[in-house]
Enzyme design. Structure first.
Site, PDB file in Angstrom:
ATOM      1  CG  ASP A 334      -1.982  -1.027   1.189  1.00  0.00           C
ATOM      2  OD1 ASP A 334      -2.622  -1.152   0.140  1.00  0.00           O
ATOM      3  OD2 ASP A 334      -2.192  -1.720   2.204  1.00  0.00           O
ATOM      4  CG  ASP A 658      -5.087  -0.518   5.574  1.00  0.00           C
ATOM      5  OD1 ASP A 658      -5.937  -0.982   4.789  1.00  0.00           O
ATOM      6  OD2 ASP A 658      -4.578   0.602   5.437  1.00  0.00           O
ATOM      7  CG  ASP A 662      -6.980  -4.271   2.319  1.00  0.00           C
ATOM      8  OD1 ASP A 662      -7.501  -4.165   1.200  1.00  0.00           O
ATOM      9  OD2 ASP A 662      -6.486  -3.312   2.931  1.00  0.00           O
TER      10      ASP A 662
END
Length: 926
Positions: A334, A658, A662
């Site tokens: 990310d 997170d 996900d």
């Protein structure tokens, strides 16, 4: 029904909220004090389910004597007692006991290390204590605590809900029903089943949507989960693939060693040796030759390595991840908070009335709006939306902003630094609003939040509904500019509210693109005055009803600069043959700007957006994913497709996540990585590794440590198996050559104790090699004996065995009078061969001095201690009685050290020549 006095009432769902709080003497706004929590924790115990009893230290010690070969050796020792061989019997019993102690230490360290790792990833809870929000270990929750819940949290205890904003929980762990249950804090007067108690949240269930808060009514074994705790008492003993391969190898080696030892015994008896002496020697040789300590040493090496990772902020939840880390070929990371600093600051705003640069640094609510008048009503409404459509809070040290904002206006700030509790993006909007005088705490004295539609990565927006002082309702919305603009029919200008024409919409979208090109993350703000009908019952409002016909208020562009360490970490990955892929929900232009700063873009055409990904089928994605370095505007569902496409191309994939959405991608990845600061409980539980600092550099450090751990395990295997082959060959070659036995049973057992114990353990603590991130990833299918390790083991074992046998034959000279001295020489030669060899095993690629001679002091101390003990059993008269040794003179010691030091010195010179050759090649290329 049980009494209220012991706080174990069964029907909390039937009581009004005020009644429940009165029973627990708790406050919904302040929670318990620390003192009250400590007293209740002492009274009711920790919030934990009863665990299966662990093996005690005495039981662990006695378990060392269950091995068949040890039992056989002890039986033979009893026979020797009956035959009057008291010294031999006592010495063997002492050695076996010392071996058991060492084995017990190995096992104890492994168990406790793994327990410590379990504590590192223990669940946490967000609570109100002394009026402040804080995170505490879930085990420290006490009845009466006020717990805060949000999407992705695992409920830490049984709660009676006090608030629920679109709150839904998945309760399949208790009820078997996988459909999330919508929660409502209103009391339920009639008798209902557990599945219908919509005002309760139960321990172990998962928040799938919304947020809320509740008061703890039961903890530990008093919870509904505690009632069925017996079903989850047995923890599965999990082994990594490497441990399973080594267990299989161990069985093969046991069979081989037993066969060779039986051959040695049979040949000895055939040549006329005493059957009892040969039997004892055979059993002793089998005990020494079988690498029974290898599994424990490998486990300890894994555990020590994992603890080393934890010190570098990488918390391993599954031991198998340690092996897989060394094989990683792609890291999908990310952007926000991992590759960037996650300290958002609004830099520029664009409204229908103009644009302004926002000054100030970090989370300090001091700054100006250059280009606009902060008193402008349109700007004030824009800031109000930013403050109210927000669940973050400003803090200063441990003091909440609720009790501090007046001091700011009085210019009496305290000494502590400003911070944000909650999402950093929301924190940036909150700070921006405060800079313009819009403080949520002040506004909420006049307006009351009555509904909330939480942000999620599919909707890409968040909406809250507030009741105005006149009783009407107003919705405040924030979200992705393209999404919010599609829901707007008007915009706020300096002339009031005007229709949003196609031309004006294009203007705002162009402004969004310009902000994104500056690497700013952009959010749009909007509002809507709701019609009079729903004001009577806000609970009946729906997203579809509220989020339409919005008035566009403006854009806020915020920056989240790349972490200073991220660019160097990306380059380190490139050198190590690992590709880094950035995944973000941000605009393509923002992603391009950040990726360029990080050095991720090697050529054009390597950015793929979520809509473009949706247009590809799985085969097309599999073909394209090889060249993609950045995925922009993606949703969590895209992550799962990305992971699968990379894995189908043969990559070993690490994926960060997170949010609760996900979790599937994190679980699908070869190495699932969750965020420790920003991550949800669900994602952390799905992950194999948790980043305590949410930093990309920590992932790279974990890969480095993972490679180092595997290297250390290979070194340990090389050392133990080479030495064990050498020991077996000494006995076998002597018998085949018609020589007497070169070693007695007690000597074999002693040698096994001082060479297979501390040195092997210390070898597993070798620091990571400096060049380990200059090598390509390891193939996960490769054998532990790959790259010539098997041949090196055989060569070293043959050299040790043949060398010791030749020295024994030379010392014996066919004269039985020399036998005791020859055995002492052979005994010491074999031990010192192994002590020198453990130093050679420190590196497969370099000489002893390149990693630093003193870089592993534990190994040097272990070798020194073993050498001193060996000299002692040779030279001290009292010990000579037990070990059947004789004193050696300086000349004999010189021969032993010269012979055993030859391979050591040869290795040093060989690697020195190789290094010079490499340097020459590099020089010629330059």
């Amino acid at each position: 029904m049980r009494t209220r006095g012991d706080w174990k009432l069964a029907d909390w769902h039937a009581l009004e909220i005020e009644e429940v709080l009165a029973v627990f003497r708790s406050d919904a706004a302040r929670g318990l004090t620390d003192q009250e929590a400590r007293e209740r924790l002492a009274r009711f115990g920790p919030n934990q389910l009863v665990k299966a009893a662990r093996v005690s230290l005495p039981a662990m010690f006695l378990g060392q004597f269950r091995d068949f070969m040890v039992i056989l050796l002890l039986a033979a020792t009893l026979v020797s007692l009956f035959l009057g061989e008291y010294v031999d019997a006592l010495a063997i019993i002492a050695i076996v006991t010392l071996n058991a102690v060492l084995g017990c230490v190995h096992e104890y360290r492994a168990e406790r290390s793994l327990e410590a790792l379990g504590q590192l990833v223990s669940p946490e809870a967000r609570v109100l204590r002394n009026g402040l929000e804080k995170r505490i270990p879930a085990a420290e929750l006490a009845p009466g605590d006020i717990v805060l819940l949000e999407t992705g949290d695992r409920v830490p205890a049984d709660l009676r809900l006090l608030q629920a904003f679109n709150l839904e929980t998945e309760e399949s762990s208790l009820t078997g029903e996988s459909v999330p249950v919508k929660k409502d804090p209103a009391p339920l007067k009639q008798a209902v089943s557990m599945a219908e108690t919509r005002n309760m949240a139960y321990m172990g269930t998962v928040v799938t949507r919304g947020r809320g808060r509740g008061v703890v009514v039961a903890t530990g074994m008093g919870t509904e989960m505690g009632r069925i705790a017996g079903l989850i008492q047995e923890a599965e003993k999990f082994q990594t693939p490497l441990q399973r391969r080594l267990a299989h190898l161990g069985k093969v080696l046991v069979a081989l060693c037993l066969f060779i030892c039986a051959a040695v015994v049979a040949l000895g008896i055939y040549r006329g040796e005493q059957a009892y002496q040969m039997f004892l020697s055979g059993v002793s040789l089998a005990v020494a030759a079988i690498p029974e300590g290898l599994p424990a040493i490998v486990t300890v090496a894994l555990a020590i390595g994992v603890q080393r990772m934890a010190r570098r902020q990488a918390i391993i939840r599954k031991l198998s991840a340690v092996e897989t880390l060394g094989c990683a070929t792609v890291i999908c990371s990310d952007k926000t908070g991992t590759l960037t600093q996650n300290q958002m600051t609004v830099r520029r705003i664009v409204t229908g009335a103009g644009a302004a640069e926002v000054t100030g640094e970090g989370y300090d609510p001091k700054g100006d709006f250059v280009g606009m008048d902060v008193r402008d009503p349109g700007l004030q409404l824009f800031l109000k939306i930013a403050a109210l459509c927000n669940n973050a809070s400003l803090t200063r040290g441990e003091i909440s902003i609720a009790g501090m904002f007046r001091d700011v206006f009085r210019r009496r700030p305290g000494p502590a630094a400003w911070g944000v509790r909650g999402d950093p993006t929301e924190g940036a909007l909150l700070v921006m609003a405060a800079k313009g005088g819009a403080w949520r705490e002040e506004i909420e004295k006049r307006e009351q939040r009555v509904a909330e539609f939480p942000f999620d990565s599919d909707r890409k927006r968040m909406t809250v509904v507030y009741r105005q002082p006149d009783g009407t309702l107003r919705a405040y919305v924030k979200g992705a500019p393209d999404v919010v603009l599609e829901l707007c029919t008007h915009y706020l200008s300096d002339r009031g509210v005007l229709p949003l024409t196609g031309r004006k919409k294009e203007e705002f979208l162009r402004a969004n693109g310009e902000l994104a090109e500056r690497a700013l993350r952009v959010l749009a703000l909007a509002y809507r005055e709701l019609p009079a009908g729903p004001a009577e019952d806000p609970a009946r409002l729906s997203e579809e009803e509220v989020e339409k016909g919005l008035v566009f208020a403006g854009l806020a562009g915020m920056i989240d600069p790349p972490r200073p360490s991220a660019q160097a970490a990306v380059q380190k990955c490139r050198r190590a043959g690992i590709r880094v892929v950035m995944i973000t929900g941000d605009h393509r232009l923002t992603a391009h700007a950040v990726a360029g700063e990080l050095g991720l873009l090697e050529k054009e055409g390597v950015i793929l957006t979520g809509p473009e990904l949706d247009a590809l089928d799985d085969e097309q994605l599999r073909a394209q994913v090889q060249n993609v370095r950045v995925f922009a505007r993606v949703a969590p569902r895209h992550k799962l497709r990305i992971v699968r496409a990379l894995k189908q191309n043969g990559h070993v994939v690490a994926m960060t996540g997170d949010g609760v959405n996900d979790a599937p991608a994190v679980k699908e990845a070869d190495i699932g990585i969750a965020m420790g600061l920003a991550g949800t409980d669900v994602t952390r539980e799905a992950a194999a590794m948790v980043l305590a600092d949410d930093n990309f550099n920590t992932i790279v450090a974990a890969v480095e440590e993972g490679r180092g751990i595997y290297e250390n395990i290979r070194k340990t295997i090389r050392y133990l198996l080479s030495c064990n082959i050498g020991e077996v060959l000494v006995m076998l070659l002597a018998v085949l050559a018609g020589l007497p036995l070169p070693l007695l049973p007690i000597q074999i057992l002693w040698m096994n104790l001082i060479t297979d114990g501390l040195p092997a353990m210390a070898l597993g603590m070798e620091p990571v090699g400096k060049d380990i991130m200059y090598r390509p990833p390891r193939d996960p299918r490769e054998s532990v004996f790959a790259h010539g390790l098997g041949w090196r083991i055989l060569r070293a074992g043959l050299f040790i065995g043949l060398g010791t046998t030749l020295i024994f034959a030379a010392a014996y000279q066919g004269n039985p009078a020399n036998l005791a001295q020859a055995r002492t020489v052979a005994f010491n030669t074999l031990v010192f061969f192994q002590l020198f060899y453990v130093l050679i095993c420190r590196s497969e690629r370099h000489s002893l001095f390149e990693p630093g001679f003193f870089s592993n002091p534990s190994l040097l101390l272990a070798v020194l201690l073993s050498a001193v003990l060996q000299v002692a059993v040779t030279q001290v008269p009292f010990l000579q009685i037990f070990f059947r040794t004789v004193s050696l003179d300086w000349a004999q010691w010189g021969v032993i050290l010269a012979a055993t030091g030859i391979p050591f010195l040869g290795s040093v010179f060989y690697h020195r020549i190789k290094m010079r050759a490499r340097e020459k090649i590099v020089y010629l290329k330059v």
